[in-house]
Write a protein that holds these residues in place. Structure first.
Motif, PDB file in Angstrom:
ATOM      1  N   GLY A  11     -53.865  64.741  40.812  1.00 41.15           N
ATOM      2  CA  GLY A  11     -52.718  64.266  40.038  1.00 41.15           C
ATOM      3  C   GLY A  11     -51.496  65.155  40.069  1.00 41.15           C
ATOM      4  N   LEU A  12     -51.605  66.340  40.638  1.00 41.50           N
ATOM      5  CA  LEU A  12     -50.434  67.217  40.724  1.00 41.50           C
ATOM      6  C   LEU A  12     -49.380  66.575  41.619  1.00 41.50           C
ATOM      7  N   THR A  13     -48.140  66.685  41.237  1.00 48.56           N
ATOM      8  CA  THR A  13     -47.069  66.101  42.043  1.00 48.56           C
ATOM      9  C   THR A  13     -46.089  67.159  42.521  1.00 48.56           C
ATOM     10  N   ASP A  18     -43.595  70.516  46.747  1.00 53.25           N
ATOM     11  CA  ASP A  18     -43.207  71.867  47.151  1.00 53.25           C
ATOM     12  C   ASP A  18     -43.850  72.252  48.485  1.00 53.25           C
ATOM     13  N   ILE A  19     -45.135  71.972  48.635  1.00 53.35           N
ATOM     14  CA  ILE A  19     -45.830  72.273  49.898  1.00 53.35           C
ATOM     15  C   ILE A  19     -45.224  71.457  51.032  1.00 53.35           C
ATOM     16  N   LYS A  20     -44.936  70.194  50.765  1.00 46.87           N
ATOM     17  CA  LYS A  20     -44.339  69.335  51.790  1.00 46.87           C
ATOM     18  C   LYS A  20     -42.980  69.868  52.224  1.00 46.87           C
ATOM     19  N   LYS A  21     -42.148  70.257  51.275  1.00 49.66           N
ATOM     20  CA  LYS A  21     -40.831  70.806  51.613  1.00 49.66           C
ATOM     21  C   LYS A  21     -40.954  72.081  52.437  1.00 49.66           C
ATOM     22  N   GLU A  37     -55.488  61.597  43.538  1.00 51.27           N
ATOM     23  CA  GLU A  37     -55.352  60.738  42.360  1.00 51.27           C
ATOM     24  C   GLU A  37     -53.961  60.108  42.273  1.00 51.27           C
ATOM     25  N   LEU A  38     -53.305  59.991  43.422  1.00 51.23           N
ATOM     26  CA  LEU A  38     -51.989  59.361  43.506  1.00 51.23           C
ATOM     27  C   LEU A  38     -52.085  58.123  44.394  1.00 51.23           C
ATOM     28  N   PRO A  39     -51.231  57.141  44.163  1.00 52.38           N
ATOM     29  CA  PRO A  39     -51.215  55.996  45.075  1.00 52.38           C
ATOM     30  C   PRO A  39     -50.864  56.442  46.500  1.00 52.38           C
ATOM     31  N   ALA A  40     -51.458  55.796  47.475  1.00 53.62           N
ATOM     32  CA  ALA A  40     -51.203  56.155  48.876  1.00 53.62           C
ATOM     33  C   ALA A  40     -49.736  56.014  49.239  1.00 53.62           C
ATOM     34  N   ASP A  41     -49.026  55.099  48.585  1.00 54.52           N
ATOM     35  CA  ASP A  41     -47.610  54.898  48.893  1.00 54.52           C
ATOM     36  C   ASP A  41     -46.687  55.700  47.983  1.00 54.52           C
ATOM     37  N   GLU A  44     -44.961  61.461  46.782  1.00 57.16           N
ATOM     38  CA  GLU A  44     -45.618  62.756  46.998  1.00 57.16           C
ATOM     39  C   GLU A  44     -46.559  62.734  48.197  1.00 57.16           C
ATOM     40  N   MET A  45     -47.191  61.590  48.463  1.00 54.60           N
ATOM     41  CA  MET A  45     -48.157  61.499  49.562  1.00 54.60           C
ATOM     42  C   MET A  45     -47.518  61.089  50.884  1.00 54.60           C
ATOM     43  N   GLN A  46     -46.255  60.712  50.859  1.00 57.16           N
ATOM     44  CA  GLN A  46     -45.579  60.337  52.102  1.00 57.16           C
ATOM     45  C   GLN A  46     -45.539  61.544  53.041  1.00 57.16           C
ATOM     46  N   GLY A  47     -45.938  61.317  54.274  1.00 56.19           N
ATOM     47  CA  GLY A  47     -45.965  62.380  55.270  1.00 56.19           C
ATOM     48  C   GLY A  47     -47.330  63.030  55.420  1.00 56.19           C
ATOM     49  N   PHE A  48     -48.237  62.774  54.473  1.00 56.52           N
ATOM     50  CA  PHE A  48     -49.593  63.312  54.563  1.00 56.52           C
ATOM     51  C   PHE A  48     -50.519  62.276  55.194  1.00 56.52           C
TER      52      PHE A  48
END
Length: 169
Positions: A11-13, A18-21, A37-41, A44-48
């Motif tokens: 659930g962390l966003t 921050d890691i993505k940036k 625990e986040l929606p795939a779309d 935060e999950m974009q790019g993973f």
């Protein structure tokens, strides 16, 4: 080849953003081994490249995923279907089945890396609730010809230098 691997963010966003940036233009792929625990779309999950963990309810995540990255076969799973808290044997059978060069998994929240039959098995730990260590962690994996370097970082991007390991294939 250079890969970022993270797992068990639960659930962390802001930490994922921050890691993505920090890495999105510095690695060949960013991989999340489940329990986001986040929606795939979600943004935060974009790019993973992500898979579904036992705490993920978005069915659009696959349970397992095999990707070809820079000529390497990467197998990603959360690990709960392979009983990784007890043994890596089931996961090693799957790795052989798909011809994996790298296997990335989570679930136990305990970081680790080892070579089994020429394949790197890596759990990046957890950026939410680590087990076995105090630090919340993720991993960077670099492959250069016949050498693989694994590095573990804290959630504030400090490398845990004693955990750096080089494997010669």
């Amino acid at each position: 080849m250079k890969l970022l691997v993270v797992s068990d963010s639960h659930g962390l966003t802001s930490e994922l953003v921050d890691i993505k940036k920090e890495y999105q233009h510095k690695v060949d792929a960013m991989i999340h081994c489940g329990d986001s625990e986040l929606p795939a779309d979600s943004e935060e999950m974009q790019g993973f490249i992500g898979v579904r963990g036992n705490c993920d309810y978005d069915r659009s995540y696959p349970l397992d995923m095999t990707e070809m990255i820079k000529g390497n076969t990467i197998f990603v799973t959360h690990g709960h279907h392979y009983n990784v808290k007890m043994t890596l044997m089931n996961l090693s059978y799957k790795a052989k089945e798909v011809g994996a060069d790298f296997v990335f998994f989570g679930h136990s929240h305990a970081l680790g890396a080892e070579i089994i039959d020429g394949t790197l098995f890596l759990n990046p730990g957890s950026i939410f609730m680590p087990r076995g260590r105090l630090e919340k962690t993720y991993a960077i994996i670099e492959k250069d010809q016949n050498q693989i370097t694994t590095k573990f970082f804290t959630s504030n991007h400090q490398e845990l230098l004693p955990l750096r390991h080089q494997f010669v294939l």
